[in-house]
Design a protein around this motif. Structure first.
Motif, PDB file in Angstrom:
ATOM      1  N   LYS A  50       0.843  -1.214   0.000  1.00 30.60           N
ATOM      2  CA  LYS A  50       0.000   0.000   0.000  1.00 30.60           C
ATOM      3  C   LYS A  50       0.869   1.251   0.000  1.00 30.60           C
ATOM      4  O   LYS A  50       0.609   2.199  -0.742  1.00 30.60           O
ATOM      5  CB  LYS A  50      -0.926   0.001   1.208  1.00 30.60           C
ATOM      6  N   LYS A  51       1.922   1.269   0.823  1.00 33.87           N
ATOM      7  CA  LYS A  51       2.834   2.417   0.844  1.00 33.87           C
ATOM      8  C   LYS A  51       3.459   2.634  -0.524  1.00 33.87           C
ATOM      9  O   LYS A  51       3.579   3.765  -0.996  1.00 33.87           O
ATOM     10  CB  LYS A  51       3.942   2.217   1.887  1.00 33.87           C
ATOM     11  N   THR A  53       2.319   1.649  -3.559  1.00 35.38           N
ATOM     12  CA  THR A  53       1.359   2.097  -4.568  1.00 35.38           C
ATOM     13  C   THR A  53       0.942   3.546  -4.314  1.00 35.38           C
ATOM     14  O   THR A  53       0.787   4.313  -5.268  1.00 35.38           O
ATOM     15  CB  THR A  53       0.125   1.179  -4.639  1.00 35.38           C
ATOM     16  N   ASP A  54       0.806   3.925  -3.054  1.00 33.61           N
ATOM     17  CA  ASP A  54       0.474   5.323  -2.739  1.00 33.61           C
ATOM     18  C   ASP A  54       1.600   6.258  -3.174  1.00 33.61           C
ATOM     19  O   ASP A  54       1.357   7.317  -3.748  1.00 33.61           O
ATOM     20  CB  ASP A  54       0.210   5.505  -1.242  1.00 33.61           C
ATOM     21  N   ARG A  55       2.834   5.856  -2.916  1.00 32.50           N
ATOM     22  CA  ARG A  55       3.986   6.689  -3.279  1.00 32.50           C
ATOM     23  C   ARG A  55       4.136   6.765  -4.800  1.00 32.50           C
ATOM     24  O   ARG A  55       4.422   7.833  -5.351  1.00 32.50           O
ATOM     25  CB  ARG A  55       5.259   6.116  -2.644  1.00 32.50           C
ATOM     26  N   GLN A  57       1.717   6.638  -6.905  1.00 32.56           N
ATOM     27  CA  GLN A  57       0.655   7.546  -7.352  1.00 32.56           C
ATOM     28  C   GLN A  57       1.055   9.005  -7.124  1.00 32.56           C
ATOM     29  O   GLN A  57       0.780   9.863  -7.958  1.00 32.56           O
ATOM     30  CB  GLN A  57      -0.658   7.235  -6.629  1.00 32.56           C
ATOM     31  N   GLU A  58       1.730   9.291  -6.006  1.00 28.06           N
ATOM     32  CA  GLU A  58       2.226  10.646  -5.749  1.00 28.06           C
ATOM     33  C   GLU A  58       3.197  11.077  -6.853  1.00 28.06           C
ATOM     34  O   GLU A  58       3.132  12.208  -7.338  1.00 28.06           O
ATOM     35  CB  GLU A  58       2.944  10.715  -4.395  1.00 28.06           C
ATOM     36  N   SER A  79      -1.767   0.002 -11.330  1.00 23.58           N
ATOM     37  CA  SER A  79      -0.788   1.084 -11.319  1.00 23.58           C
ATOM     38  C   SER A  79      -0.433   1.669 -12.671  1.00 23.58           C
ATOM     39  O   SER A  79       0.161   2.742 -12.728  1.00 23.58           O
ATOM     40  CB  SER A  79       0.505   0.593 -10.654  1.00 23.58           C
TER      41      SER A  79
END
Length: 118
Positions: A50-51, A53-55, A57-58, A79
């Motif tokens: 999760k970290k 994929t979130d990063r 996306q950022e 992604s």
């Protein structure tokens, strides 16, 4: 990295997942023009995935080109906006993730590995 106090331990004591966490944290500590990730989501637990994929996306939102190498069909679907299937160094198909995965599936009778985090 999520390694807590273990980050101070000698690297020889790190597991594969811990090395991936540390490497991803170092590689994403600043905003590059291009970020290349090779199977980064293939190790680690759900929290690490999760970290990541979130990063990613950022980075994408900030205009960074993220090149992700993966055999994980779910990660590709989630992604990627564009996909290239390489086989022995040759481009076999290029297009949307759905189209590329469909072509792969039709040729091999199966999709790339669907890995579940954790």
């Amino acid at each position: 990295s999520g390694l807590g106090d273990f980050v101070r331990a000698p690297i020889r004591n790190y597991s594969t997942g811990m090395l991936a966490r540390l490497g991803f944290s170092i590689a994403t500590a600043w905003l590059p023009d291009v970020l290349i990730l090779d199977e980064v989501l293939s190790v680690g637990d759900a929290s690490f995935t999760k970290k990541c994929t979130d990063r990613m996306q950022e980075f994408h939102d900030a205009g960074t080109t993220v090149l992700m190498v993966s055999h994980n069909a779910a990660a590709i679907r989630q992604s990627c906006t564009r996909c290239i299937w390489l086989d022995a160094g040759q481009v076999r198909f290029e297009g949307s993730p759905a189209d590329v995965l469909d072509h792969y599936s039709n040729e091999h009778g199966t999709e790339p590995v669907e890995r579940q985090p954790g």
